[in-house]
Design a protein around this motif. Structure first.
Motif, short mmCIF file in Angstrom:
data_model
loop_
_atom_site.label_atom_id
_atom_site.label_comp_id
_atom_site.label_asym_id
_atom_site.label_seq_id
_atom_site.Cartn_x
_atom_site.Cartn_y
_atom_site.Cartn_z
N ARG A 1 17.36 -2.63 -12.70
CA ARG A 1 18.79 -2.83 -12.57
C ARG A 1 19.01 -3.80 -11.40
N ILE A 2 19.66 -3.39 -10.33
CA ILE A 2 19.86 -4.32 -9.22
C ILE A 2 18.98 -3.94 -8.04
N ASN A 3 18.02 -3.06 -8.25
CA ASN A 3 17.25 -2.51 -7.14
C ASN A 3 15.81 -3.03 -7.15
N TRP A 4 15.28 -3.27 -5.96
CA TRP A 4 13.94 -3.83 -5.78
C TRP A 4 12.89 -2.72 -5.85
N VAL A 5 12.00 -2.84 -6.84
CA VAL A 5 10.95 -1.85 -7.04
C VAL A 5 9.62 -2.45 -6.61
N THR A 6 8.89 -1.71 -5.80
CA THR A 6 7.54 -2.11 -5.41
C THR A 6 6.58 -1.08 -6.02
N ASP A 7 5.85 -1.52 -7.04
CA ASP A 7 4.97 -0.64 -7.79
C ASP A 7 3.53 -0.86 -7.35
N CYS A 8 3.02 0.06 -6.54
CA CYS A 8 1.64 0.00 -6.06
C CYS A 8 0.81 1.12 -6.68
N SER A 9 1.27 1.64 -7.80
CA SER A 9 0.59 2.78 -8.40
C SER A 9 -0.78 2.40 -8.93
N GLU A 10 -1.71 3.37 -8.86
CA GLU A 10 -3.05 3.23 -9.42
C GLU A 10 -3.69 1.91 -9.01
N SER A 11 -3.67 1.64 -7.73
CA SER A 11 -4.21 0.38 -7.20
C SER A 11 -5.37 0.59 -6.24
N ASN A 12 -5.94 1.80 -6.23
CA ASN A 12 -7.08 2.12 -5.36
C ASN A 12 -6.76 1.95 -3.88
N LEU A 13 -5.50 2.14 -3.51
CA LEU A 13 -5.11 2.02 -2.10
C LEU A 13 -5.59 3.24 -1.32
N THR A 14 -6.06 3.00 -0.10
CA THR A 14 -6.42 4.09 0.79
C THR A 14 -5.39 4.26 1.90
N GLU A 15 -4.51 3.28 2.03
CA GLU A 15 -3.41 3.39 2.99
C GLU A 15 -2.22 2.58 2.49
N ILE A 16 -1.05 2.90 3.00
CA ILE A 16 0.17 2.21 2.59
C ILE A 16 0.25 0.85 3.27
N PRO A 17 0.53 -0.22 2.52
CA PRO A 17 0.64 -1.56 3.13
C PRO A 17 1.98 -1.73 3.86
N TYR A 18 2.15 -1.02 4.95
CA TYR A 18 3.43 -1.00 5.67
C TYR A 18 3.93 -2.39 6.04
N ASP A 19 3.01 -3.26 6.53
CA ASP A 19 3.41 -4.56 7.05
C ASP A 19 3.84 -5.54 5.96
N GLU A 20 3.52 -5.23 4.70
CA GLU A 20 3.82 -6.16 3.62
C GLU A 20 5.04 -5.72 2.81
N LEU A 21 5.65 -4.61 3.16
CA LEU A 21 6.79 -4.10 2.39
C LEU A 21 8.07 -4.84 2.75
N ILE B 1 12.80 1.40 -4.43
CA ILE B 1 11.85 2.37 -4.96
C ILE B 1 10.44 1.91 -4.60
N LEU B 2 9.68 2.78 -3.96
CA LEU B 2 8.29 2.49 -3.64
C LEU B 2 7.42 3.48 -4.39
N ASP B 3 6.63 2.96 -5.33
CA ASP B 3 5.77 3.79 -6.18
C ASP B 3 4.33 3.65 -5.73
N LEU B 4 3.78 4.72 -5.15
CA LEU B 4 2.39 4.75 -4.68
C LEU B 4 1.59 5.80 -5.43
N ASN B 5 2.05 6.22 -6.58
CA ASN B 5 1.38 7.26 -7.33
C ASN B 5 -0.04 6.86 -7.73
N GLY B 6 -0.94 7.85 -7.73
CA GLY B 6 -2.27 7.63 -8.28
C GLY B 6 -3.18 6.77 -7.43
N ASN B 7 -3.08 6.86 -6.10
CA ASN B 7 -3.99 6.14 -5.21
C ASN B 7 -4.87 7.13 -4.44
N ASN B 8 -5.50 6.67 -3.38
CA ASN B 8 -6.39 7.51 -2.57
C ASN B 8 -5.90 7.59 -1.13
N ILE B 9 -4.60 7.61 -0.95
CA ILE B 9 -4.00 7.65 0.38
C ILE B 9 -4.16 9.06 0.97
#
Length: 749
Positions: free
Chosen positions: A46-66, A72-80
């Protein structure tokens, strides 16, 4: 002087084109103004910015790049494993971090998240939740913590004056202490299901005076205090399914619930009920008693005279042994839906019991061991739905169903039918949905569906049919205008090498299911007589990427959705969909695609020609993946590199291609399987869609050697520039559109 003027003309035209292009393609096409981490897919919902980082093998949240504007921040299915504080100015409304490896929820991690509305922390290893974790989130509405080993909570669980929805199901909670909900007095919905509570003390829900929905399914409850719901005067929906409540004093427990409308006691170990069980539940509309051993149930006594608002009664699988008396439903004359499936019934008893229910609209008698049917169906003037599936009816039902002229839904699936007489449905002229699936029919009698002129859906799955529907089962020269959906999945169909698969009578069919039919190919004229198809399901077949293997699509100009998942496609060209301008949903998941530039072409086709990556199912987050209480697991589109590609691509990959967002850090290819999203970025495949290559396009149009610019070139250039400007303005308008956080909007989201 002439050359100078010509050069000035060229320069002006190029500038006219390239200035808006610079704005439009400055950053990943449509989303140039907002940041996006390397491992994520970013887009507007819709008019909202979605950042989809799901299932990306992340071990930590990329705070500095957000982006600070991430909605909406989707971090589902990682290794955080841990959460740190988010940037102070972030405007995030929804955080999804389900199915990771978190062990704690500390206040520091959520400090300053003033705009947070929804948070999903389900499916982690969280054992501790700081009660003050969401203290700064003054508009918090929904918290999901299900499937975490929280186990022990001393004192208040959370502090939030706004929280309305709390899901702490499957958290290994063995006790709810008296202070647990003290600071959550605005809760309207609580799900405590699948916790080993065993007992509920009297005052645990006392502060929840706004509670409307309470779920306590599968909690191993054996004892419930009689006063536990004494203050729950606003409770409308109560679920206690899957417990062992054989010794419960139901009249006392339910006594204060005068507003209760929905009660689910399915599979709760109940063996008997007293006559006054529901005497105070005068507003009860839905009562589910299914899957309890109520062998000696006196239905008439239990229903009494107080449930005169009851519209749905489910007594499925209650092992009722005695005959259902003629007075069973006399006090529930408003019943519209009656479920008796799974009980041993006999036609004569059933006939007498159903007689006081002239308003009955839905009757379910599946798996009742019925060899015959009641012969008084003529009294059901309002009966619209009838399920008699999974009964050994063989072929004895035809004349008994004949009076049901108003019947709209009939399910006779899995009833050992090998033959259906040609007059079986001749009087059911109101029929809209007919289910015959699971019967070994092999063939269908001539004229069988002839009179079903209002039929909208026909289901013939798993019927052993080798030939699709023959013309002779319908009236000759009659087009069935309302028949829009046909399901033939699971039949070993033999598709002709040439000519149409279906007769002309089905020309108005729009939804066709041919999944799991062992189809290896479809000829170009397969759908010649069904060209109005909007949805086509070919999943689970054996279609390959061969020449003209998808040529049947050329006739389907109305096609909107096609499912080609789980076939044997290794490559696909967007050119095959050139005759399907209305196509907005393409499912290619589960095919063994090879990573090549055709993948990138499909990506660009969806993104720029169709204008929405959602066209490709699995390319990015769909709406169902980002809603509250939504699906945590989603399927992606994958391709794989072959061994030669892996050998040749061992160097770091960090190519920058026009129209693609570059990587911020060098990358190395380490494994063969890639999501399409990642492959398109790392492949270096240049966009081939013309609108994605404005520079190359203009270079082709301009012949600088002959010193001439044609009028056609100028017109095309102006058109291209105008289109680009319009796209840019739309992006700015969408970015600047206000997002009001009203209560209704939140619920819709």
């Amino acid at each position: 002087m002439k050359n100078i003027c010509l050069n000035m003309e060229r320069f002006s035209l190029l500038a006219f084109i390239f200035i808006p292009i610079t704005f439009t393609y400055g950053f990943n096409g449509e989303s140039f103004e907002l940041e996006c981490p390397d491992e994520c897919d970013c887009h507007y919902f819709r008019i909202n910015w979605v950042t989809d980082c799901s299932e990306s093998n992340l071990t930590e949240i990329p705070y500095d790049e957000l982006s600070m504007s991430v909605y909406i921040l989707d971090l589902n299915g990682n290794n955080i494993t841990t959460l740190k504080a988010f940037p102070g100015d972030i405007k995030m409304r929804r955080l999804q971090i389900a199915n990771n490896r978190l062990t704690r929820v500390d206040r520091e991690a959520f400090k300053g998240l003033e705009y947070l509305i929804d948070v999903d922390l389900s499916g982690n290893n969280i054992s501790y939740v700081d009660p003050e974790a969401f203290l700064d989130s003054r508009g918090l509405l929904n918290v999901e913590l299900q499937d975490n080993p929280i186990s022990v909570v001393d004192g208040p669980f959370l502090i939030s004056t706004t929280l309305q929805y709390l899901d702490i199901s499957s958290c290994n909670l063995s006790e709810i202490n008296p202070q647990f909900f003290d600071n959550l007095t605005s809760l309207t919905t609580v799900d405590l299901s699948n916790n080993p509570l065993k007992t509920l003390d009297g005052s645990v829900f006392d502060v929840l005076t706004s509670l409307e929905t309470l779920k306590l399914n599968d909690c191993k409850l054996t004892t419930i205090s009689e006063s536990v719901f004494s203050t729950s005067i606003n409770l409308k929906n109560l679920e206690l399914a899957g417990n062992q409540l054989s010794n419960t004093n139901w009249p006392e427990l339910l006594g204060k619930m005068i507003r209760l409308e929905y009660l689910n006691l399915r599979k709760s170990g109940i063996t008997s009920l007293s006559e006054d069980t529901f005497s105070n539940c005068t507003n009860l509309v839905t009562l589910i008693l299914a899957d309890n051993e109520l062998r000696d149930l006196d239905v008439a006594a239990i229903l009494g005279s107080s449930v005169d608002h009851l519209e749905l009664l489910d007594l499925s699988n209650c092992k009722i042994q005695g005959p259902i008396s003629g007075e069973a439903f006399a006090n529930a004359s408003r019943l519209k839906s009656l479920y008796l499936s799974g009980n041993p019934l006999f036609a004569p008893d059933l006939q007498e019991a159903l007689e006081p229910l002239p308003k009955l609209e839905r009757l379910f008698l599946s798996n009742c061991g019925l060899r015959n049917l009641p012969d008084n169906f003529n009294v059901f003037d309002n009966l619209q739905e009838l399920d008699i599936s999974h009964n050994p009816l063989v072929n004895v039902f035809t004349k008994l169903l004949a009076p049901l002229e108003k019947l709209e839904y009939l399910n006779m699936g899995y009833s050992n039918l090998s033959y259906i007489g040609p007059d079986s449905f001749s009087k059911m002229t109101s029929m809209k949905r007919l289910v015959l699936s699971g019967n070994d029919l092999l063939s269908l009698e001539a004229g069988l569906f002839g009179n079903l002129t209002q039929l909208t859906t026909l289901e013939l799955e798993l019927c052993g049919l080798k030939r699709p529907l023959n013309a002779n089962v319908f009236f000759k020269n009659l087009t069935y205008m309302d028949l829009r959906e046909i399901r033939l999945g699971g039949n070993p169909l033999v598709i002709p090498d040439s000519g149409p698969v279906f007769p002309k009578q089905l020309s108005q069919v729009t939804i066709l299911d041919l999944s799991n039919c062992n189809i290896t190919s479809l000829n170009a004229d397969a759908f010649k007589n069904t060209e109005n198809l909007t949805e086509l399901n070919l999943a689970g077949n054996r279609i390959k990427s061969e020449y003209d293997s998808l040529s049947f699509l050329e006739r389907l100009h109305q096609l909107e959705k096609i499912n080609l998942s789980n076939n044997n496609l290794t490559t696909i060209d967007p050119q095959v969909f050139v005759n399907n301008p209305k196509l907005h949903s393409l499912n290619l998941i589960g095919n063994p695609f090879v990573c090549d530039c055709k993948i990138a072409e499909m990506w660009d086709w969806a993104n720029m020609i169709k204008g929405n990556l959602d066209v490709l199912i699995g390319a990015k987050s769909a709406e169902r993946d980002i809603v509250v209480k939504g699906n945590k697991k989603k399927k992606h589109l994958y391709c794989h590199y072959n061994e030669t590609q892996l050998r040749n691509m061992s160097l770091p990959i960090n190519k920058t291609v026009p129209g693609r967002r570059p990587f911020m850090k060098p990358r190395e290819l380490s494994f063969a399987n890639r999501t399409w999203a990642k492959y398109v970025r790392e492949s270096g495949c240049e966009p081939v869609v013309k609108i994605l290559r404005p520079v190359a396009l203009v270079a082709e149009l301009f012949d600088f050697n002959d010193g001439h610019i044609s009028s056609g070139t100028i017109v095309l250039a102006i058109t291209l520039a105008t289109t680009t400007i319009v796209m840019t303005l739309r992006l700015f308008r969408r970015r600047d559109a206000p997002a009001e956080d009203t209560e209704n909007n939140r619920k819709l989201r």
